[in-house]
Design a protein around this motif. Structure first.
Motif, PDB file in Angstrom:
ATOM      1  N   LYS A   1       0.697  -1.272   0.026  1.00  0.00           N
ATOM      2  CA  LYS A   1       0.007   0.078   0.053  1.00  0.00           C
ATOM      3  C   LYS A   1       0.987   1.019   0.044  1.00  0.00           C
ATOM      4  CE  LYS A   1      -4.371  -1.800   2.039  1.00  0.00           C
ATOM      5  NZ  LYS A   1      -5.135  -1.853   3.392  1.00  0.00           N
TER       6      LYS A   1
ATOM      7  N   ARG B   1       1.303   5.181   1.365  1.00  0.00           N
ATOM      8  CA  ARG B   1       0.739   6.024   2.473  1.00  0.00           C
ATOM      9  C   ARG B   1      -0.068   7.058   1.822  1.00  0.00           C
ATOM     10  NH1 ARG B   1       3.151  10.183   5.718  1.00  0.00           N
ATOM     11  NH2 ARG B   1       4.530  10.478   4.287  1.00  0.00           N
ATOM     12  N   GLU B   2      -1.547   7.046   2.389  1.00  0.00           N
ATOM     13  CA  GLU B   2      -2.485   7.955   2.045  1.00  0.00           C
ATOM     14  C   GLU B   2      -2.274   9.279   2.389  1.00  0.00           C
ATOM     15  OE1 GLU B   2      -6.464   6.811   3.077  1.00  0.00           O
ATOM     16  OE2 GLU B   2      -6.089   4.923   2.631  1.00  0.00           O
ATOM     17  N   ASP B   3      -1.323   9.498   3.260  1.00  0.00           N
ATOM     18  CA  ASP B   3      -1.169  10.920   3.848  1.00  0.00           C
ATOM     19  C   ASP B   3       0.206  11.427   3.147  1.00  0.00           C
ATOM     20  OD1 ASP B   3      -0.023   9.427   5.588  1.00  0.00           O
ATOM     21  OD2 ASP B   3      -0.569  10.695   7.144  1.00  0.00           O
TER      22      ASP B   3
END
Lengths: 330, 330
Positions: free
Chosen positions: B261, B263-265
Motif C-alpha cells: 500500500k 501511504r495515504e497522507d
C-alpha cells in the motif's frame, strides 16, 4: 475541423485546460498599419495559415483523392485532405460552426471593401509554411473569385502540391502571383504523389481517377542547405522542412544562378535555426530544439507544488464572431 | 579526477564557459544549524556525494577489478573504478591538486574537532545516490579510521556494490550504521558483477582474482514500484534508478512486511518524480523530464540575439583551500 483523418495535433488540443478540445488555432489575418502602408504603397491585408513542424509522415498518409474546388462543374481539383481542413465545420462545437474558409472570407469581405471605400489601394498577401502553404492557394482562389481585381500574392515556404493542372490554370487566369520558396532536400514540396510530368500528362485520360496528377504553380525560389556554412551537411528529413531553416537560407540567399555562397552580411540570428531543429553545426554551440518554456510550462504554486498554470486571459480566444473593430483604422 | 576511464559527464564540463574543463562538482559538506542540532540531539556533519542520473551503462562497463583499500596489507578491497574517482588527483589543474578523498578528510578534520572542542556531541552522516552511494562507503571507512568513536551513518539510494566481504566486515567492525534504500527493479544495486552467494564463497580461494566477489553491507530498505498508484507499471531501466522516484516511494512507504500500500497522507509533490524521468502515469498530466531551463539556458541579449549567458558569479567555485569560516557557528 472535426471528423476528418487529421494529424492529432490539428484534431485536438492536448492542454488539459484547453479552451476547446475540438478546435485549434489555424491562422491569422493582419492589416498593414499606416506607416507600413505608406512604405509599401498599398494597404496590404495578410492572411497567414498555420504551418507544420514535422508533418511529413502525415502528409504522406493524407487523403490525396482529388476533390472539385470552386463548384462541382469546375474541373479544378485539389487534395481531399486540404479541402477537408479548409471547409469542414461542425454544429456541435461553439468554435467550429463556421469553417476556416467561411471565417477567412467573412473577414476579407469586412476588411477589403472598408479600405477600398476609403479610396485606398488594397492588396492581399497569403503566406504559409508546409500545410499552411497549401491552404494559401485555396484562400487565394476564393479571394480572386470574390474580389476579381484585387492584386493577390501567395508566398509559401516548403509547401506541398495542392491541386491538378486545371486548378493551377485557374490560378494563372486569376493572375495570382506566387513565390514558392523551396529547400532542395525538403520532401514536402514533392508531396502528394509523384511529380506531374510530360509522360504522365499523356496518360491522364487513361487514368482520370489516379491520385498522382498534382502539379505546382508559380515561381520557385530554390534554396540549398549547403549554401550555409552554419548548417550540418547531413540528411535530416524533419530538419529540411523547418521554417526557421528556410528563413535562414532566404536571409543568406544571393542569387539562383548556381551560386552557393551565403550572403556575408546576412542579419538574421543564426541561433533561431535550432529553435525546433538540430540543423546547426556543433561548433555553433547552440543547443538543438531550444525553444521551450522553463519546466515545460509547470509552475511552482504557493504550496510549493509543481502544477500546470491557469491560462492567461489573452490566450483564450474571443467568442466566435468577435472582430477587431474597424474603428482602429480611423 | 582525470586520466581514468570515467563517464564523460564526470570527466569533463561541457558548458563552453565552464570554470574548469577537467573538474566537476562532486559533493558537499554541510553542518546542522543550532535549531536542527537541538532537534536531533547532536551536531550532525553531512557529506553528500554527487549521484548518477542514468549511469547504468557506465556502471556496467566500469573497471571492477578489486583494489586494496585502507592500506596495502588490508584484505579489504573495493572496485578500482570508485577508488579511482575517490583518490585520483592531478598536478596539472588548479582544482584537482587534492583528490576528493583529501578534500573531504581535510574538511572533516577541520569541522569535527572544532565542535567536539566545544563539548558538543558530534555525528557524521553520509548520503548519496547511485555512484554517490558507493563513495559514501569509502568516506565512512576513512572517517571511522580518523575518528574511531564518531557515530557514523550511511544512507544510500540505489547504490551499487562497493567492495569485497573483508571490506564489509571492516565497516561492521567500525560500527558504521548503514541503510541502503533499494527499489526492487533498479539494476544498479545488482552491480558490479553478479551476486555474491554461498556457492561463490566456496570458490573464492580458487578464483581470488575473479571480479565478481562483491557484497553488500547494511540494512536494506526495499521499495516496490507497484506500491505507488502514480507510477507506470512498465519496465524502465533508467526510470527505476531515478532519485526522485526513490524519494517518492520512501514518502509512500508504510512497512516492509509485504505491504504494497502507498501511504495515504504522503506529502511529497508527486510531480517531482518526472523531473528527470517519465515514470508518472499519463493521467497525472505531468510532462516527462520537465526540469529544464527556459530556452535550454539561452538568453536574448540586447541586440536581440540568442546567446549562452555569462556565468553567475556564485556559480564559479572559490579558489581551492577556501573554507566557510568556523566563526559562522559562534
Amino acid at each position: 475541423m472535426s471528423r476528418l483523418n487529421m494529424p492529432h495535433w490539428l484534431e485536438k488540443s492536448f492542454h488539459p485546460k484547453a479552451w476547446n478540445h475540438d478546435s485549434n488555432w489555424m491562422g491569422y489575418v493582419a492589416v498593414s498599419g499606416d506607416a507600413e502602408t505608406e512604405r509599401i504603397g498599398c494597404r496590404d491585408v495578410l492572411v497567414t495559415w498555420r504551418g507544420t513542424i514535422a508533418p511529413t509522415e502525415w502528409l504522406k498518409d493524407m487523403d490525396v483523392r482529388l476533390e472539385h474546388f470552386g463548384g462541382k462543374n469546375s474541373d479544378a481539383k485539389v487534395a481531399h485532405g486540404y479541402y477537408g481542413i479548409y471547409t469542414s465545420k461542425s454544429e456541435d462545437t461553439k468554435y467550429n460552426q463556421l469553417s476556416a474558409e467561411d471565417q477567412v472570407l467573412e473577414e476579407l469581405k469586412r476588411l477589403i471593401p472598408f479600405f477600398k471605400s476609403r479610396g485606398e489601394y488594397v492588396s492581399l498577401t497569403l503566406s504559409g509554411h508546409g500545410l499552411g502553404g497549401a491552404l494559401c492557394f485555396l484562400t487565394a482562389y476564393d479571394a480572386a473569385q470574390e474580389f476579381p481585381d484585387l492584386p493577390i500574392t501567395v508566398i509559401t515556404f516548403g509547401g506541398p502540391r495542392v491541386g491538378n493542372k486545371p486548378f493551377c490554370e485557374k490560378l494563372k487566369e486569376k493572375k495570382i502571383k506566387v513565390i514558392r520558396v523551396v529547400v532542395r532536400h525538403d520532401i514536402v514540396p514533392h508531396l502528394p504523389g509523384i511529380p506531374f510530368n510530360k509522360k504522365l500528362e499523356k496518360v491522364e485520360n487513361l487514368a482520370e481517377s489516379w491520385h498522382g496528377l498534382y502539379t505546382h504553380y508559380g515561381y520557385e525560389l530554390n534554396l540549398e542547405v549547403k549554401s550555409s556554412p552554419y548548417l550540418k551537411q547531413m540528411f535530416d528529413l524533419v530538419g529540411y522542412h523547418n521554417l526557421e531553416m528556410y528563413l535562414h537560407l532566404v536571409d543568406g540567399h544571393i542569387s539562383s544562378n548556381g551560386s552557393e555562397k551565403f550572403r556575408e552580411d546576412a542579419k538574421r540570428d543564426v541561433a533561431l535555426v535550432n529553435k525546433w531543429s538540430g540543423m546547426l553545426k556543433k561548433e555553433t554551440l547552440v543547443p538543438s530544439c531550444w525553444y521551450q518554456p522553463a519546466f515545460k510550462g509547470l509552475v511552482c504554486n504557493k504550496l510549493g507544488r509543481w502544477v500546470i498554470p491557469e491560462r492567461e486571459p489573452e490566450d483564450v480566444p474571443p467568442p466566435p464572431g468577435t472582430h477587431v473593430p474597424l474603428s482602429v483604422f480611423n
